[in-house]
Design a protein around this motif. Structure first.
Motif, PDB file in Angstrom:
ATOM      1  N   LYS A  91       0.810  -1.216   0.000  1.00 23.34           N
ATOM      2  CA  LYS A  91       0.000   0.000   0.000  1.00 23.34           C
ATOM      3  C   LYS A  91       0.848   1.272   0.000  1.00 23.34           C
ATOM      4  O   LYS A  91       0.405   2.298  -0.452  1.00 23.34           O
ATOM      5  N   ASN A  92       2.040   1.196   0.575  1.00 24.37           N
ATOM      6  CA  ASN A  92       2.865   2.404   0.662  1.00 24.37           C
ATOM      7  C   ASN A  92       4.326   2.078   0.379  1.00 24.37           C
ATOM      8  O   ASN A  92       4.727   0.931   0.398  1.00 24.37           O
ATOM      9  N   LYS A  93       5.104   3.110   0.142  1.00 22.45           N
ATOM     10  CA  LYS A  93       6.513   2.920  -0.208  1.00 22.45           C
ATOM     11  C   LYS A  93       7.419   2.843   1.013  1.00 22.45           C
ATOM     12  O   LYS A  93       8.624   2.715   0.871  1.00 22.45           O
ATOM     13  N   LEU A  94       6.849   2.895   2.210  1.00 16.44           N
ATOM     14  CA  LEU A  94       7.642   2.765   3.431  1.00 16.44           C
ATOM     15  C   LEU A  94       7.966   1.304   3.728  1.00 16.44           C
ATOM     16  O   LEU A  94       9.021   1.001   4.287  1.00 16.44           O
ATOM     17  N   THR A  95       7.065   0.402   3.349  1.00 16.02           N
ATOM     18  CA  THR A  95       7.187  -1.009   3.696  1.00 16.02           C
ATOM     19  C   THR A  95       8.502  -1.608   3.214  1.00 16.02           C
ATOM     20  O   THR A  95       8.905  -1.422   2.075  1.00 16.02           O
ATOM     21  N   GLY A  96       9.166  -2.295   4.160  1.00 12.35           N
ATOM     22  CA  GLY A  96      10.438  -2.948   3.872  1.00 12.35           C
ATOM     23  C   GLY A  96      11.643  -2.042   4.050  1.00 12.35           C
ATOM     24  O   GLY A  96      12.775  -2.485   3.870  1.00 12.35           O
ATOM     25  N   ASN A  97      11.414  -0.804   4.450  1.00  3.97           N
ATOM     26  CA  ASN A  97      12.508   0.159   4.580  1.00  3.97           C
ATOM     27  C   ASN A  97      12.765   0.544   6.029  1.00  3.97           C
ATOM     28  O   ASN A  97      11.874   0.492   6.875  1.00  3.97           O
ATOM     29  N   ARG A  98      14.009   0.989   6.272  1.00  2.00           N
ATOM     30  CA  ARG A  98      14.447   1.469   7.589  1.00  2.00           C
ATOM     31  C   ARG A  98      14.808   2.948   7.475  1.00  2.00           C
ATOM     32  O   ARG A  98      15.388   3.373   6.484  1.00  2.00           O
ATOM     33  N   ASP A 138      16.433  15.306  18.213  1.00  2.00           N
ATOM     34  CA  ASP A 138      17.339  15.866  19.230  1.00  2.00           C
ATOM     35  C   ASP A 138      17.255  15.073  20.532  1.00  2.00           C
ATOM     36  O   ASP A 138      18.181  14.364  20.860  1.00  2.00           O
ATOM     37  N   VAL A 139      16.152  15.181  21.269  1.00  2.00           N
ATOM     38  CA  VAL A 139      16.035  14.461  22.544  1.00  2.00           C
ATOM     39  C   VAL A 139      15.757  12.975  22.356  1.00  2.00           C
ATOM     40  O   VAL A 139      15.899  12.199  23.288  1.00  2.00           O
ATOM     41  N   LEU A 140      15.370  12.582  21.163  1.00  2.00           N
ATOM     42  CA  LEU A 140      15.015  11.190  20.885  1.00  2.00           C
ATOM     43  C   LEU A 140      15.491  10.813  19.486  1.00  2.00           C
ATOM     44  O   LEU A 140      15.172  11.493  18.520  1.00  2.00           O
ATOM     45  N   LYS A 141      16.268   9.726  19.439  1.00  2.00           N
ATOM     46  CA  LYS A 141      16.738   9.206  18.154  1.00  2.00           C
ATOM     47  C   LYS A 141      16.325   7.742  18.076  1.00  2.00           C
ATOM     48  O   LYS A 141      16.585   6.975  19.001  1.00  2.00           O
ATOM     49  N   THR A 142      15.654   7.381  16.978  1.00  4.21           N
ATOM     50  CA  THR A 142      15.194   6.003  16.817  1.00  4.21           C
ATOM     51  C   THR A 142      15.426   5.527  15.394  1.00  4.21           C
ATOM     52  O   THR A 142      15.632   6.317  14.473  1.00  4.21           O
ATOM     53  N   GLU A 143      15.382   4.203  15.249  1.00  8.99           N
ATOM     54  CA  GLU A 143      15.328   3.597  13.930  1.00  8.99           C
ATOM     55  C   GLU A 143      13.922   3.048  13.756  1.00  8.99           C
ATOM     56  O   GLU A 143      13.393   2.393  14.656  1.00  8.99           O
ATOM     57  N   LEU A 144      13.321   3.339  12.625  1.00  5.96           N
ATOM     58  CA  LEU A 144      11.978   2.863  12.292  1.00  5.96           C
ATOM     59  C   LEU A 144      12.102   1.854  11.162  1.00  5.96           C
ATOM     60  O   LEU A 144      12.669   2.168  10.123  1.00  5.96           O
ATOM     61  N   TYR A 145      11.585   0.641  11.388  1.00  9.19           N
ATOM     62  CA  TYR A 145      11.578  -0.373  10.339  1.00  9.19           C
ATOM     63  C   TYR A 145      10.132  -0.723  10.030  1.00  9.19           C
ATOM     64  O   TYR A 145       9.418  -1.275  10.863  1.00  9.19           O
ATOM     65  N   PHE A 146       9.689  -0.362   8.837  1.00  6.38           N
ATOM     66  CA  PHE A 146       8.320  -0.640   8.403  1.00  6.38           C
ATOM     67  C   PHE A 146       8.287  -2.048   7.819  1.00  6.38           C
ATOM     68  O   PHE A 146       8.575  -2.251   6.649  1.00  6.38           O
ATOM     69  N   GLU A 147       7.959  -3.037   8.667  1.00  2.00           N
ATOM     70  CA  GLU A 147       8.037  -4.426   8.225  1.00  2.00           C
ATOM     71  C   GLU A 147       6.882  -4.832   7.324  1.00  2.00           C
ATOM     72  O   GLU A 147       7.068  -5.660   6.446  1.00  2.00           O
ATOM     73  N   THR A 148       5.692  -4.272   7.534  1.00  2.00           N
ATOM     74  CA  THR A 148       4.550  -4.523   6.645  1.00  2.00           C
ATOM     75  C   THR A 148       3.787  -3.208   6.486  1.00  2.00           C
ATOM     76  O   THR A 148       4.145  -2.196   7.095  1.00  2.00           O
ATOM     77  N   ASP A 149       2.709  -3.246   5.736  1.00  6.03           N
ATOM     78  CA  ASP A 149       1.874  -2.058   5.583  1.00  6.03           C
ATOM     79  C   ASP A 149       1.159  -1.680   6.878  1.00  6.03           C
ATOM     80  O   ASP A 149       0.682  -0.563   7.027  1.00  6.03           O
TER      81      ASP A 149
END
Length: 106
Positions: free
Chosen positions: A2-9, A15-26
């Protein structure tokens, strides 16, 4: 897909918060805290169910609820590398943050 985020990190830096986001599915994402500041613990990771809406090409609104009860909504502008994040914690405190978002290269 459904979106182009899926499968990407992506690396999110507020600044106060740093994270890695992994879109594993839609409908799901895993976030991992790189630096939590006063908001959360470093290396904390959680899989959450997401609702993702494409606002326009390369701009998404992403929302989820965490195990703790915290709710988070992002507007992610991948074209310009900007992220707007709003979070309500279980104690009722509310955070509005702006930062950067960039793809993580394997």
């Amino acid at each position: 897909m459904k979106n182009k985020l899926t499968g990407n990190r992506y690396k999110m830096d507020l600044d106060v918060l740093k994270t890695e986001l992994y879109f594993e599915t839609d409908e799901s994402m895993v976030f991992t805290v790189i630096e939590g500041g006063s908001l959360t613990e470093k290396d904390y990771s959680e899989r959450v169910e997401t609702t993702i809406a494409e606002i326009r090409p390369q701009v998404y609104m992403v929302a989820w609820k965490e195990i703790s009860g915290a709710t988070v909504t992002h507007v992610e502008d991948h074209e310009n590398g900007i992220i707007y994040s709003n979070a309500t914690l279980p104690d009722g405190s509310f955070y509005t943050m702006k930062g950067t978002i960039s793809p993580v290269q394997d």
